[in-house]
Structure formats: C-alpha cells, structure tokens
Write an enzyme that holds these catalytic residues in place. Structure first.
Site, PDB file in Angstrom:
ATOM      1  N   MET A  42       0.825  -1.311   0.299  1.00  0.00           N
ATOM      2  CA  MET A  42      -0.159  -0.120  -0.209  1.00  0.00           C
ATOM      3  C   MET A  42       0.827   1.005   0.365  1.00  0.00           C
ATOM      4  O   MET A  42       0.294   2.595   0.884  1.00  0.00           O
ATOM      5  CB  MET A  42      -0.906  -0.131   0.909  1.00  0.00           C
ATOM      6  CG  MET A  42      -1.855  -0.767   1.065  1.00  0.00           C
ATOM      7  SD  MET A  42      -3.499  -0.694   2.350  1.00  0.00           S
ATOM      8  CE  MET A  42      -2.385  -0.319   3.833  1.00  0.00           C
TER       9      MET A  42
ATOM     10  N   HIS B 140       9.452  -3.004   3.360  1.00  0.00           N
ATOM     11  CA  HIS B 140       8.862  -3.423   2.276  1.00  0.00           C
ATOM     12  C   HIS B 140      10.287  -3.967   1.140  1.00  0.00           C
ATOM     13  O   HIS B 140      10.016  -5.665   0.239  1.00  0.00           O
ATOM     14  CB  HIS B 140       8.247  -2.277   1.832  1.00  0.00           C
ATOM     15  CG  HIS B 140       6.924  -2.215   2.230  1.00  0.00           C
ATOM     16  ND1 HIS B 140       6.747  -0.720   2.926  1.00  0.00           N
ATOM     17  CD2 HIS B 140       5.565  -2.829   2.174  1.00  0.00           C
ATOM     18  CE1 HIS B 140       5.465  -0.553   3.721  1.00  0.00           C
ATOM     19  NE2 HIS B 140       4.856  -1.487   2.722  1.00  0.00           N
TER      20      HIS B 140
ATOM     21  N   GLY C 201       4.783 -10.150   3.653  1.00  0.00           N
ATOM     22  CA  GLY C 201       5.827  -9.960   5.315  1.00  0.00           C
ATOM     23  C   GLY C 201       5.216 -10.869   6.194  1.00  0.00           C
ATOM     24  O   GLY C 201       4.148 -10.583   6.399  1.00  0.00           O
TER      25      GLY C 201
ATOM     26  N   ASP D  23       2.678  -8.683   8.918  1.00  0.00           N
ATOM     27  CA  ASP D  23       1.314  -8.643   8.613  1.00  0.00           C
ATOM     28  C   ASP D  23       1.237 -11.311   8.799  1.00  0.00           C
ATOM     29  O   ASP D  23      -0.099 -10.951   7.445  1.00  0.00           O
ATOM     30  CB  ASP D  23       0.532  -8.930   7.650  1.00  0.00           C
ATOM     31  CG  ASP D  23       0.732  -7.348   7.713  1.00  0.00           C
ATOM     32  OD1 ASP D  23      -0.272  -6.508   8.280  1.00  0.00           O
ATOM     33  OD2 ASP D  23       1.719  -6.773   6.820  1.00  0.00           O
TER      34      ASP D  23
ATOM     35  N   GLN E  52      -2.557 -11.705   7.447  1.00  0.00           N
ATOM     36  CA  GLN E  52      -2.863 -11.770   6.283  1.00  0.00           C
ATOM     37  C   GLN E  52      -1.750 -13.338   5.027  1.00  0.00           C
ATOM     38  O   GLN E  52      -2.745 -13.070   4.436  1.00  0.00           O
ATOM     39  CB  GLN E  52      -1.995 -10.354   6.388  1.00  0.00           C
ATOM     40  CG  GLN E  52      -1.876 -10.458   4.265  1.00  0.00           C
ATOM     41  CD  GLN E  52      -1.373  -8.711   4.296  1.00  0.00           C
ATOM     42  OE1 GLN E  52      -2.554  -7.829   4.573  1.00  0.00           O
ATOM     43  NE2 GLN E  52      -0.059  -8.737   4.068  1.00  0.00           N
TER      44      GLN E  52
ATOM     45  N   MET F 179       8.546  -2.569  11.776  1.00  0.00           N
ATOM     46  CA  MET F 179       8.680  -1.484  10.605  1.00  0.00           C
ATOM     47  C   MET F 179       7.261  -1.185   9.978  1.00  0.00           C
ATOM     48  O   MET F 179       6.610  -2.956   9.893  1.00  0.00           O
ATOM     49  CB  MET F 179       8.895  -1.493   9.235  1.00  0.00           C
ATOM     50  CG  MET F 179      10.948  -0.831  10.473  1.00  0.00           C
ATOM     51  SD  MET F 179      12.193  -0.736   8.944  1.00  0.00           S
ATOM     52  CE  MET F 179      13.777  -0.224   9.417  1.00  0.00           C
TER      53      MET F 179
ATOM     54  N   ARG G 149       2.603   3.162   8.999  1.00  0.00           N
ATOM     55  CA  ARG G 149       2.049   3.689  10.303  1.00  0.00           C
ATOM     56  C   ARG G 149       2.771   4.643  11.236  1.00  0.00           C
ATOM     57  O   ARG G 149       2.250   5.050  12.229  1.00  0.00           O
ATOM     58  CB  ARG G 149       0.418   2.912  10.514  1.00  0.00           C
ATOM     59  CG  ARG G 149      -0.475   2.154   9.632  1.00  0.00           C
ATOM     60  CD  ARG G 149      -1.409   1.912  10.946  1.00  0.00           C
ATOM     61  NE  ARG G 149      -2.855   1.768   9.555  1.00  0.00           N
ATOM     62  CZ  ARG G 149      -3.277   0.552   9.467  1.00  0.00           C
ATOM     63  NH1 ARG G 149      -2.224  -0.436   8.773  1.00  0.00           N
ATOM     64  NH2 ARG G 149      -4.207   0.430   7.860  1.00  0.00           N
TER      65      ARG G 149
END
Ligand code: AMP
Length: 283
Positions: free
Chosen positions: A30, A37, A147, A150, A153, A184, A187
């Site tokens: 996102m 990332h 990752g 999450d 997820q 990291m 947010r």
C-alpha cells in the site's frame, strides 16, 4: 523501471518479461515504503524474478471508521526506493482501474480470517483477499512475497491460493524491525515522538511471552496477564488483543507446543499497530 497505471500496461510488460524467460515475482504493497517492504523486493530479486511492486491503498480493506484517508501516501519517495532496489515494474492503479463501475464480486475467506485482527476489523480480510485475487489475476506472478509482520494476512492468502487453486507460490519473509525492536510499519510515520516511544511496549510484551515460553511456562492465561500488565504500565494504549495461537490454524495455543505464534494489536492514539513473534522460529 517502468511505472504503469493500467491492467493492460501490466499485461504487456509481464508478457514481455515472460517471453524473455523471466519468472514473475510480485510484491503487493500500500506504499509508504520502508525497509520491510524493500526486504520483500530483495527476496524477489534474490530469486532472480522480474519484480513487480504494486502500490495501491485498497479502500475495501478499511472499515468506515479506519484510517483510509489518513494512510500515508508518498509515491515519489516510493518510486525512488523501488528504483534503488532494482524493481522492474511499479503498478500504481487508480480506484477506477481496480473497482470499475459494475464491479461486484468479492472473495470471502474462511475461519482463518476470524480471530486476531479479523475480530476487530470486520470485512478487512475479505477486502484483502479480493484485492490480492484481483492483483494476482492482473500480474499473474509465479511467486508473491508477503511479510510475516502481517502473519494472519499471509496465512489467509496461503489458504485462498490453495482453496482457489491459484497458480502462484506464496513466499513469506521475516519481520524487519527498527534498531530498538519496533516492527517497521507505514503507520509508524503517523506516531508522535512520545507515542513512538510508547509503542515499543507491544514488542516488549511479545518478548515477555517468548521468554516465559522459553522458561517452560504452560499457562497461556499467566503469559497474557504478564503481557497486559506490561502494556498497562504505559498510558494511553488500548489493547485490541494479545494472543498465543497455533501458527497454522490461528486457534488458541495449547501449551506446551513446538511452535507458538504470539500476536498482538494495540491502539496508540488513533494509530493501530500490530506485531508478532513465532516462538520456535524467531525465538
Ligand atoms: P502494506 O504496505 O502494509 O500492505 O505491506 C505490504 C507488504 O509488506 C505485506 O506483505 C507486509 O506484511 C509487508 N511488510 C510490512 N511491514 C513489514 C516489516 N516490518 N517487515 C516485513 N514485511 C513487512
């Protein structure tokens, strides 16, 4: 590195890469990219793939009172970071490209999406599965990188790929942390300096659980109580959940167990943060 905004442009670029004999590696994000990332990009590069990064703040995975509008958007810095990391293609679609007029189908996950974050974010994982299924249909990757930050997820996506027989391999990568241990997160940029300092108590609580498990504690109740007590010492932090679960089923852990996922979510001001440790792998 190319930056494209339409499905048709992705298909053209990916077809050319495939024709040149490349496997396609895909990193959905996102944006507001950070080293976490980029670690996924590095994994995709290490596998020798043609690396596609999507940058898209997906509205359907945010609840009505969540931070969709406040979510950080830093496209210029993101594209510079991707270029530096050797990304081949950025796909940054518009909402109209992802959810055109008349769009109506959704991907509904099963029980893996119910506990942990699922209990506090109704509809979140349906939004995630739907956008990831769309992105997989667009990019048609051989390997997609997620990752373990999450963790739920990644499990939900692994299950979706199995259930829907999607021809993509899911690779999961370790959590990248700040030097003091804070996971990291895009947010984190929304935290004030004092909230940033307080946020570390989540990781510290996970470490308390890891240490207790390592010392042979077999009561999840006592472990969670110790985690809560640690966080309670930090003002203005609301706990969504602190849980010890089986890393495959995400059901409550029965101790002793060879592998335990210790996971938590807190709210610091209006910023929601999640983190986890897999004890038996990380700990
Ligand atoms: P997001 O942009 O937050 O949707 O995250 C995109 C991908 O980056 C997801 O697969 C995340 O799990 C992963 N990710 C985010 N933060 C981290 C981190 N600290 N370490 C490793 N992966 C991460």
């Amino acid at each position: 590195m190319d930056i494209v905004r339409t499905v048709a442009e992705v298909r053209t670029a990916v077809a050319a890469a495939r024709k040149a004999g490349r496997a396609i590696g895909f990193v959905p994000t996102m944006g507001a990219l950070h080293a976490g990332h980029i670690s996924l990009v590095d994994a995709a590069k290490a596998d020798g793939t043609f690396v596609v990064v999507s940058i898209y703040v997906n509205p359907t995975q945010f609840g009505p009172n969540e931070d969709f509008t406040q979510y950080p958007r830093t496209f210029d810095a993101d594209s510079a970071a991707c270029r530096a990391a050797g990304v081949d293609l950025i796909f940054a679609p518009t909402n109209a490209e992802m959810y055109p007029p008349g769009d109506q189908s959704r991907v509904r996950p099963g029980p893996l999406a119910e506990p942990l974050c699922g209990a506090f974010r109704p509809g979140h994982f349906e939004g995630v599965c739907t956008v990831v299924a769309k992105l997989f249909g667009i990019v048609q990757p051989d390997i997609a990188y997620f990752g373990r930050k999450d963790f739920q997820q990644a499990r939900v996506i692994e299950q979706m790929v199995d259930d829907l027989r999607m021809p993509v391999r899911i690779a999961t990568c370790p959590i990248v942390r700040e030097p003091d241990g804070l996971a990291m997160s895009s947010r984190n940029a929304r935290l004030t300096p004092s909230d940033r300092a307080r946020s570390l108590c989540l990781y510290q609580a996970l470490c308390i659980a890891r240490d207790r498990l390592g010392a042979g504690e077999t009561s999840t109740g006592r472990i969670v109580a110790a985690m809560r007590a640690h966080i309670a010492a930090h003002a203005d932090i609301k706990v969504d959940y602190l849980s010890l679960v089986d890393p495959r089923t995400l059901e409550s852990a029965t101790l002793p167990a060879p592998r335990v996922l210790v996971a938590g979510a807190i709210r610091v001001g209006d910023v929601r943060l999640i983190d986890n440790l897999t004890v038996g792998i990380d700990g």
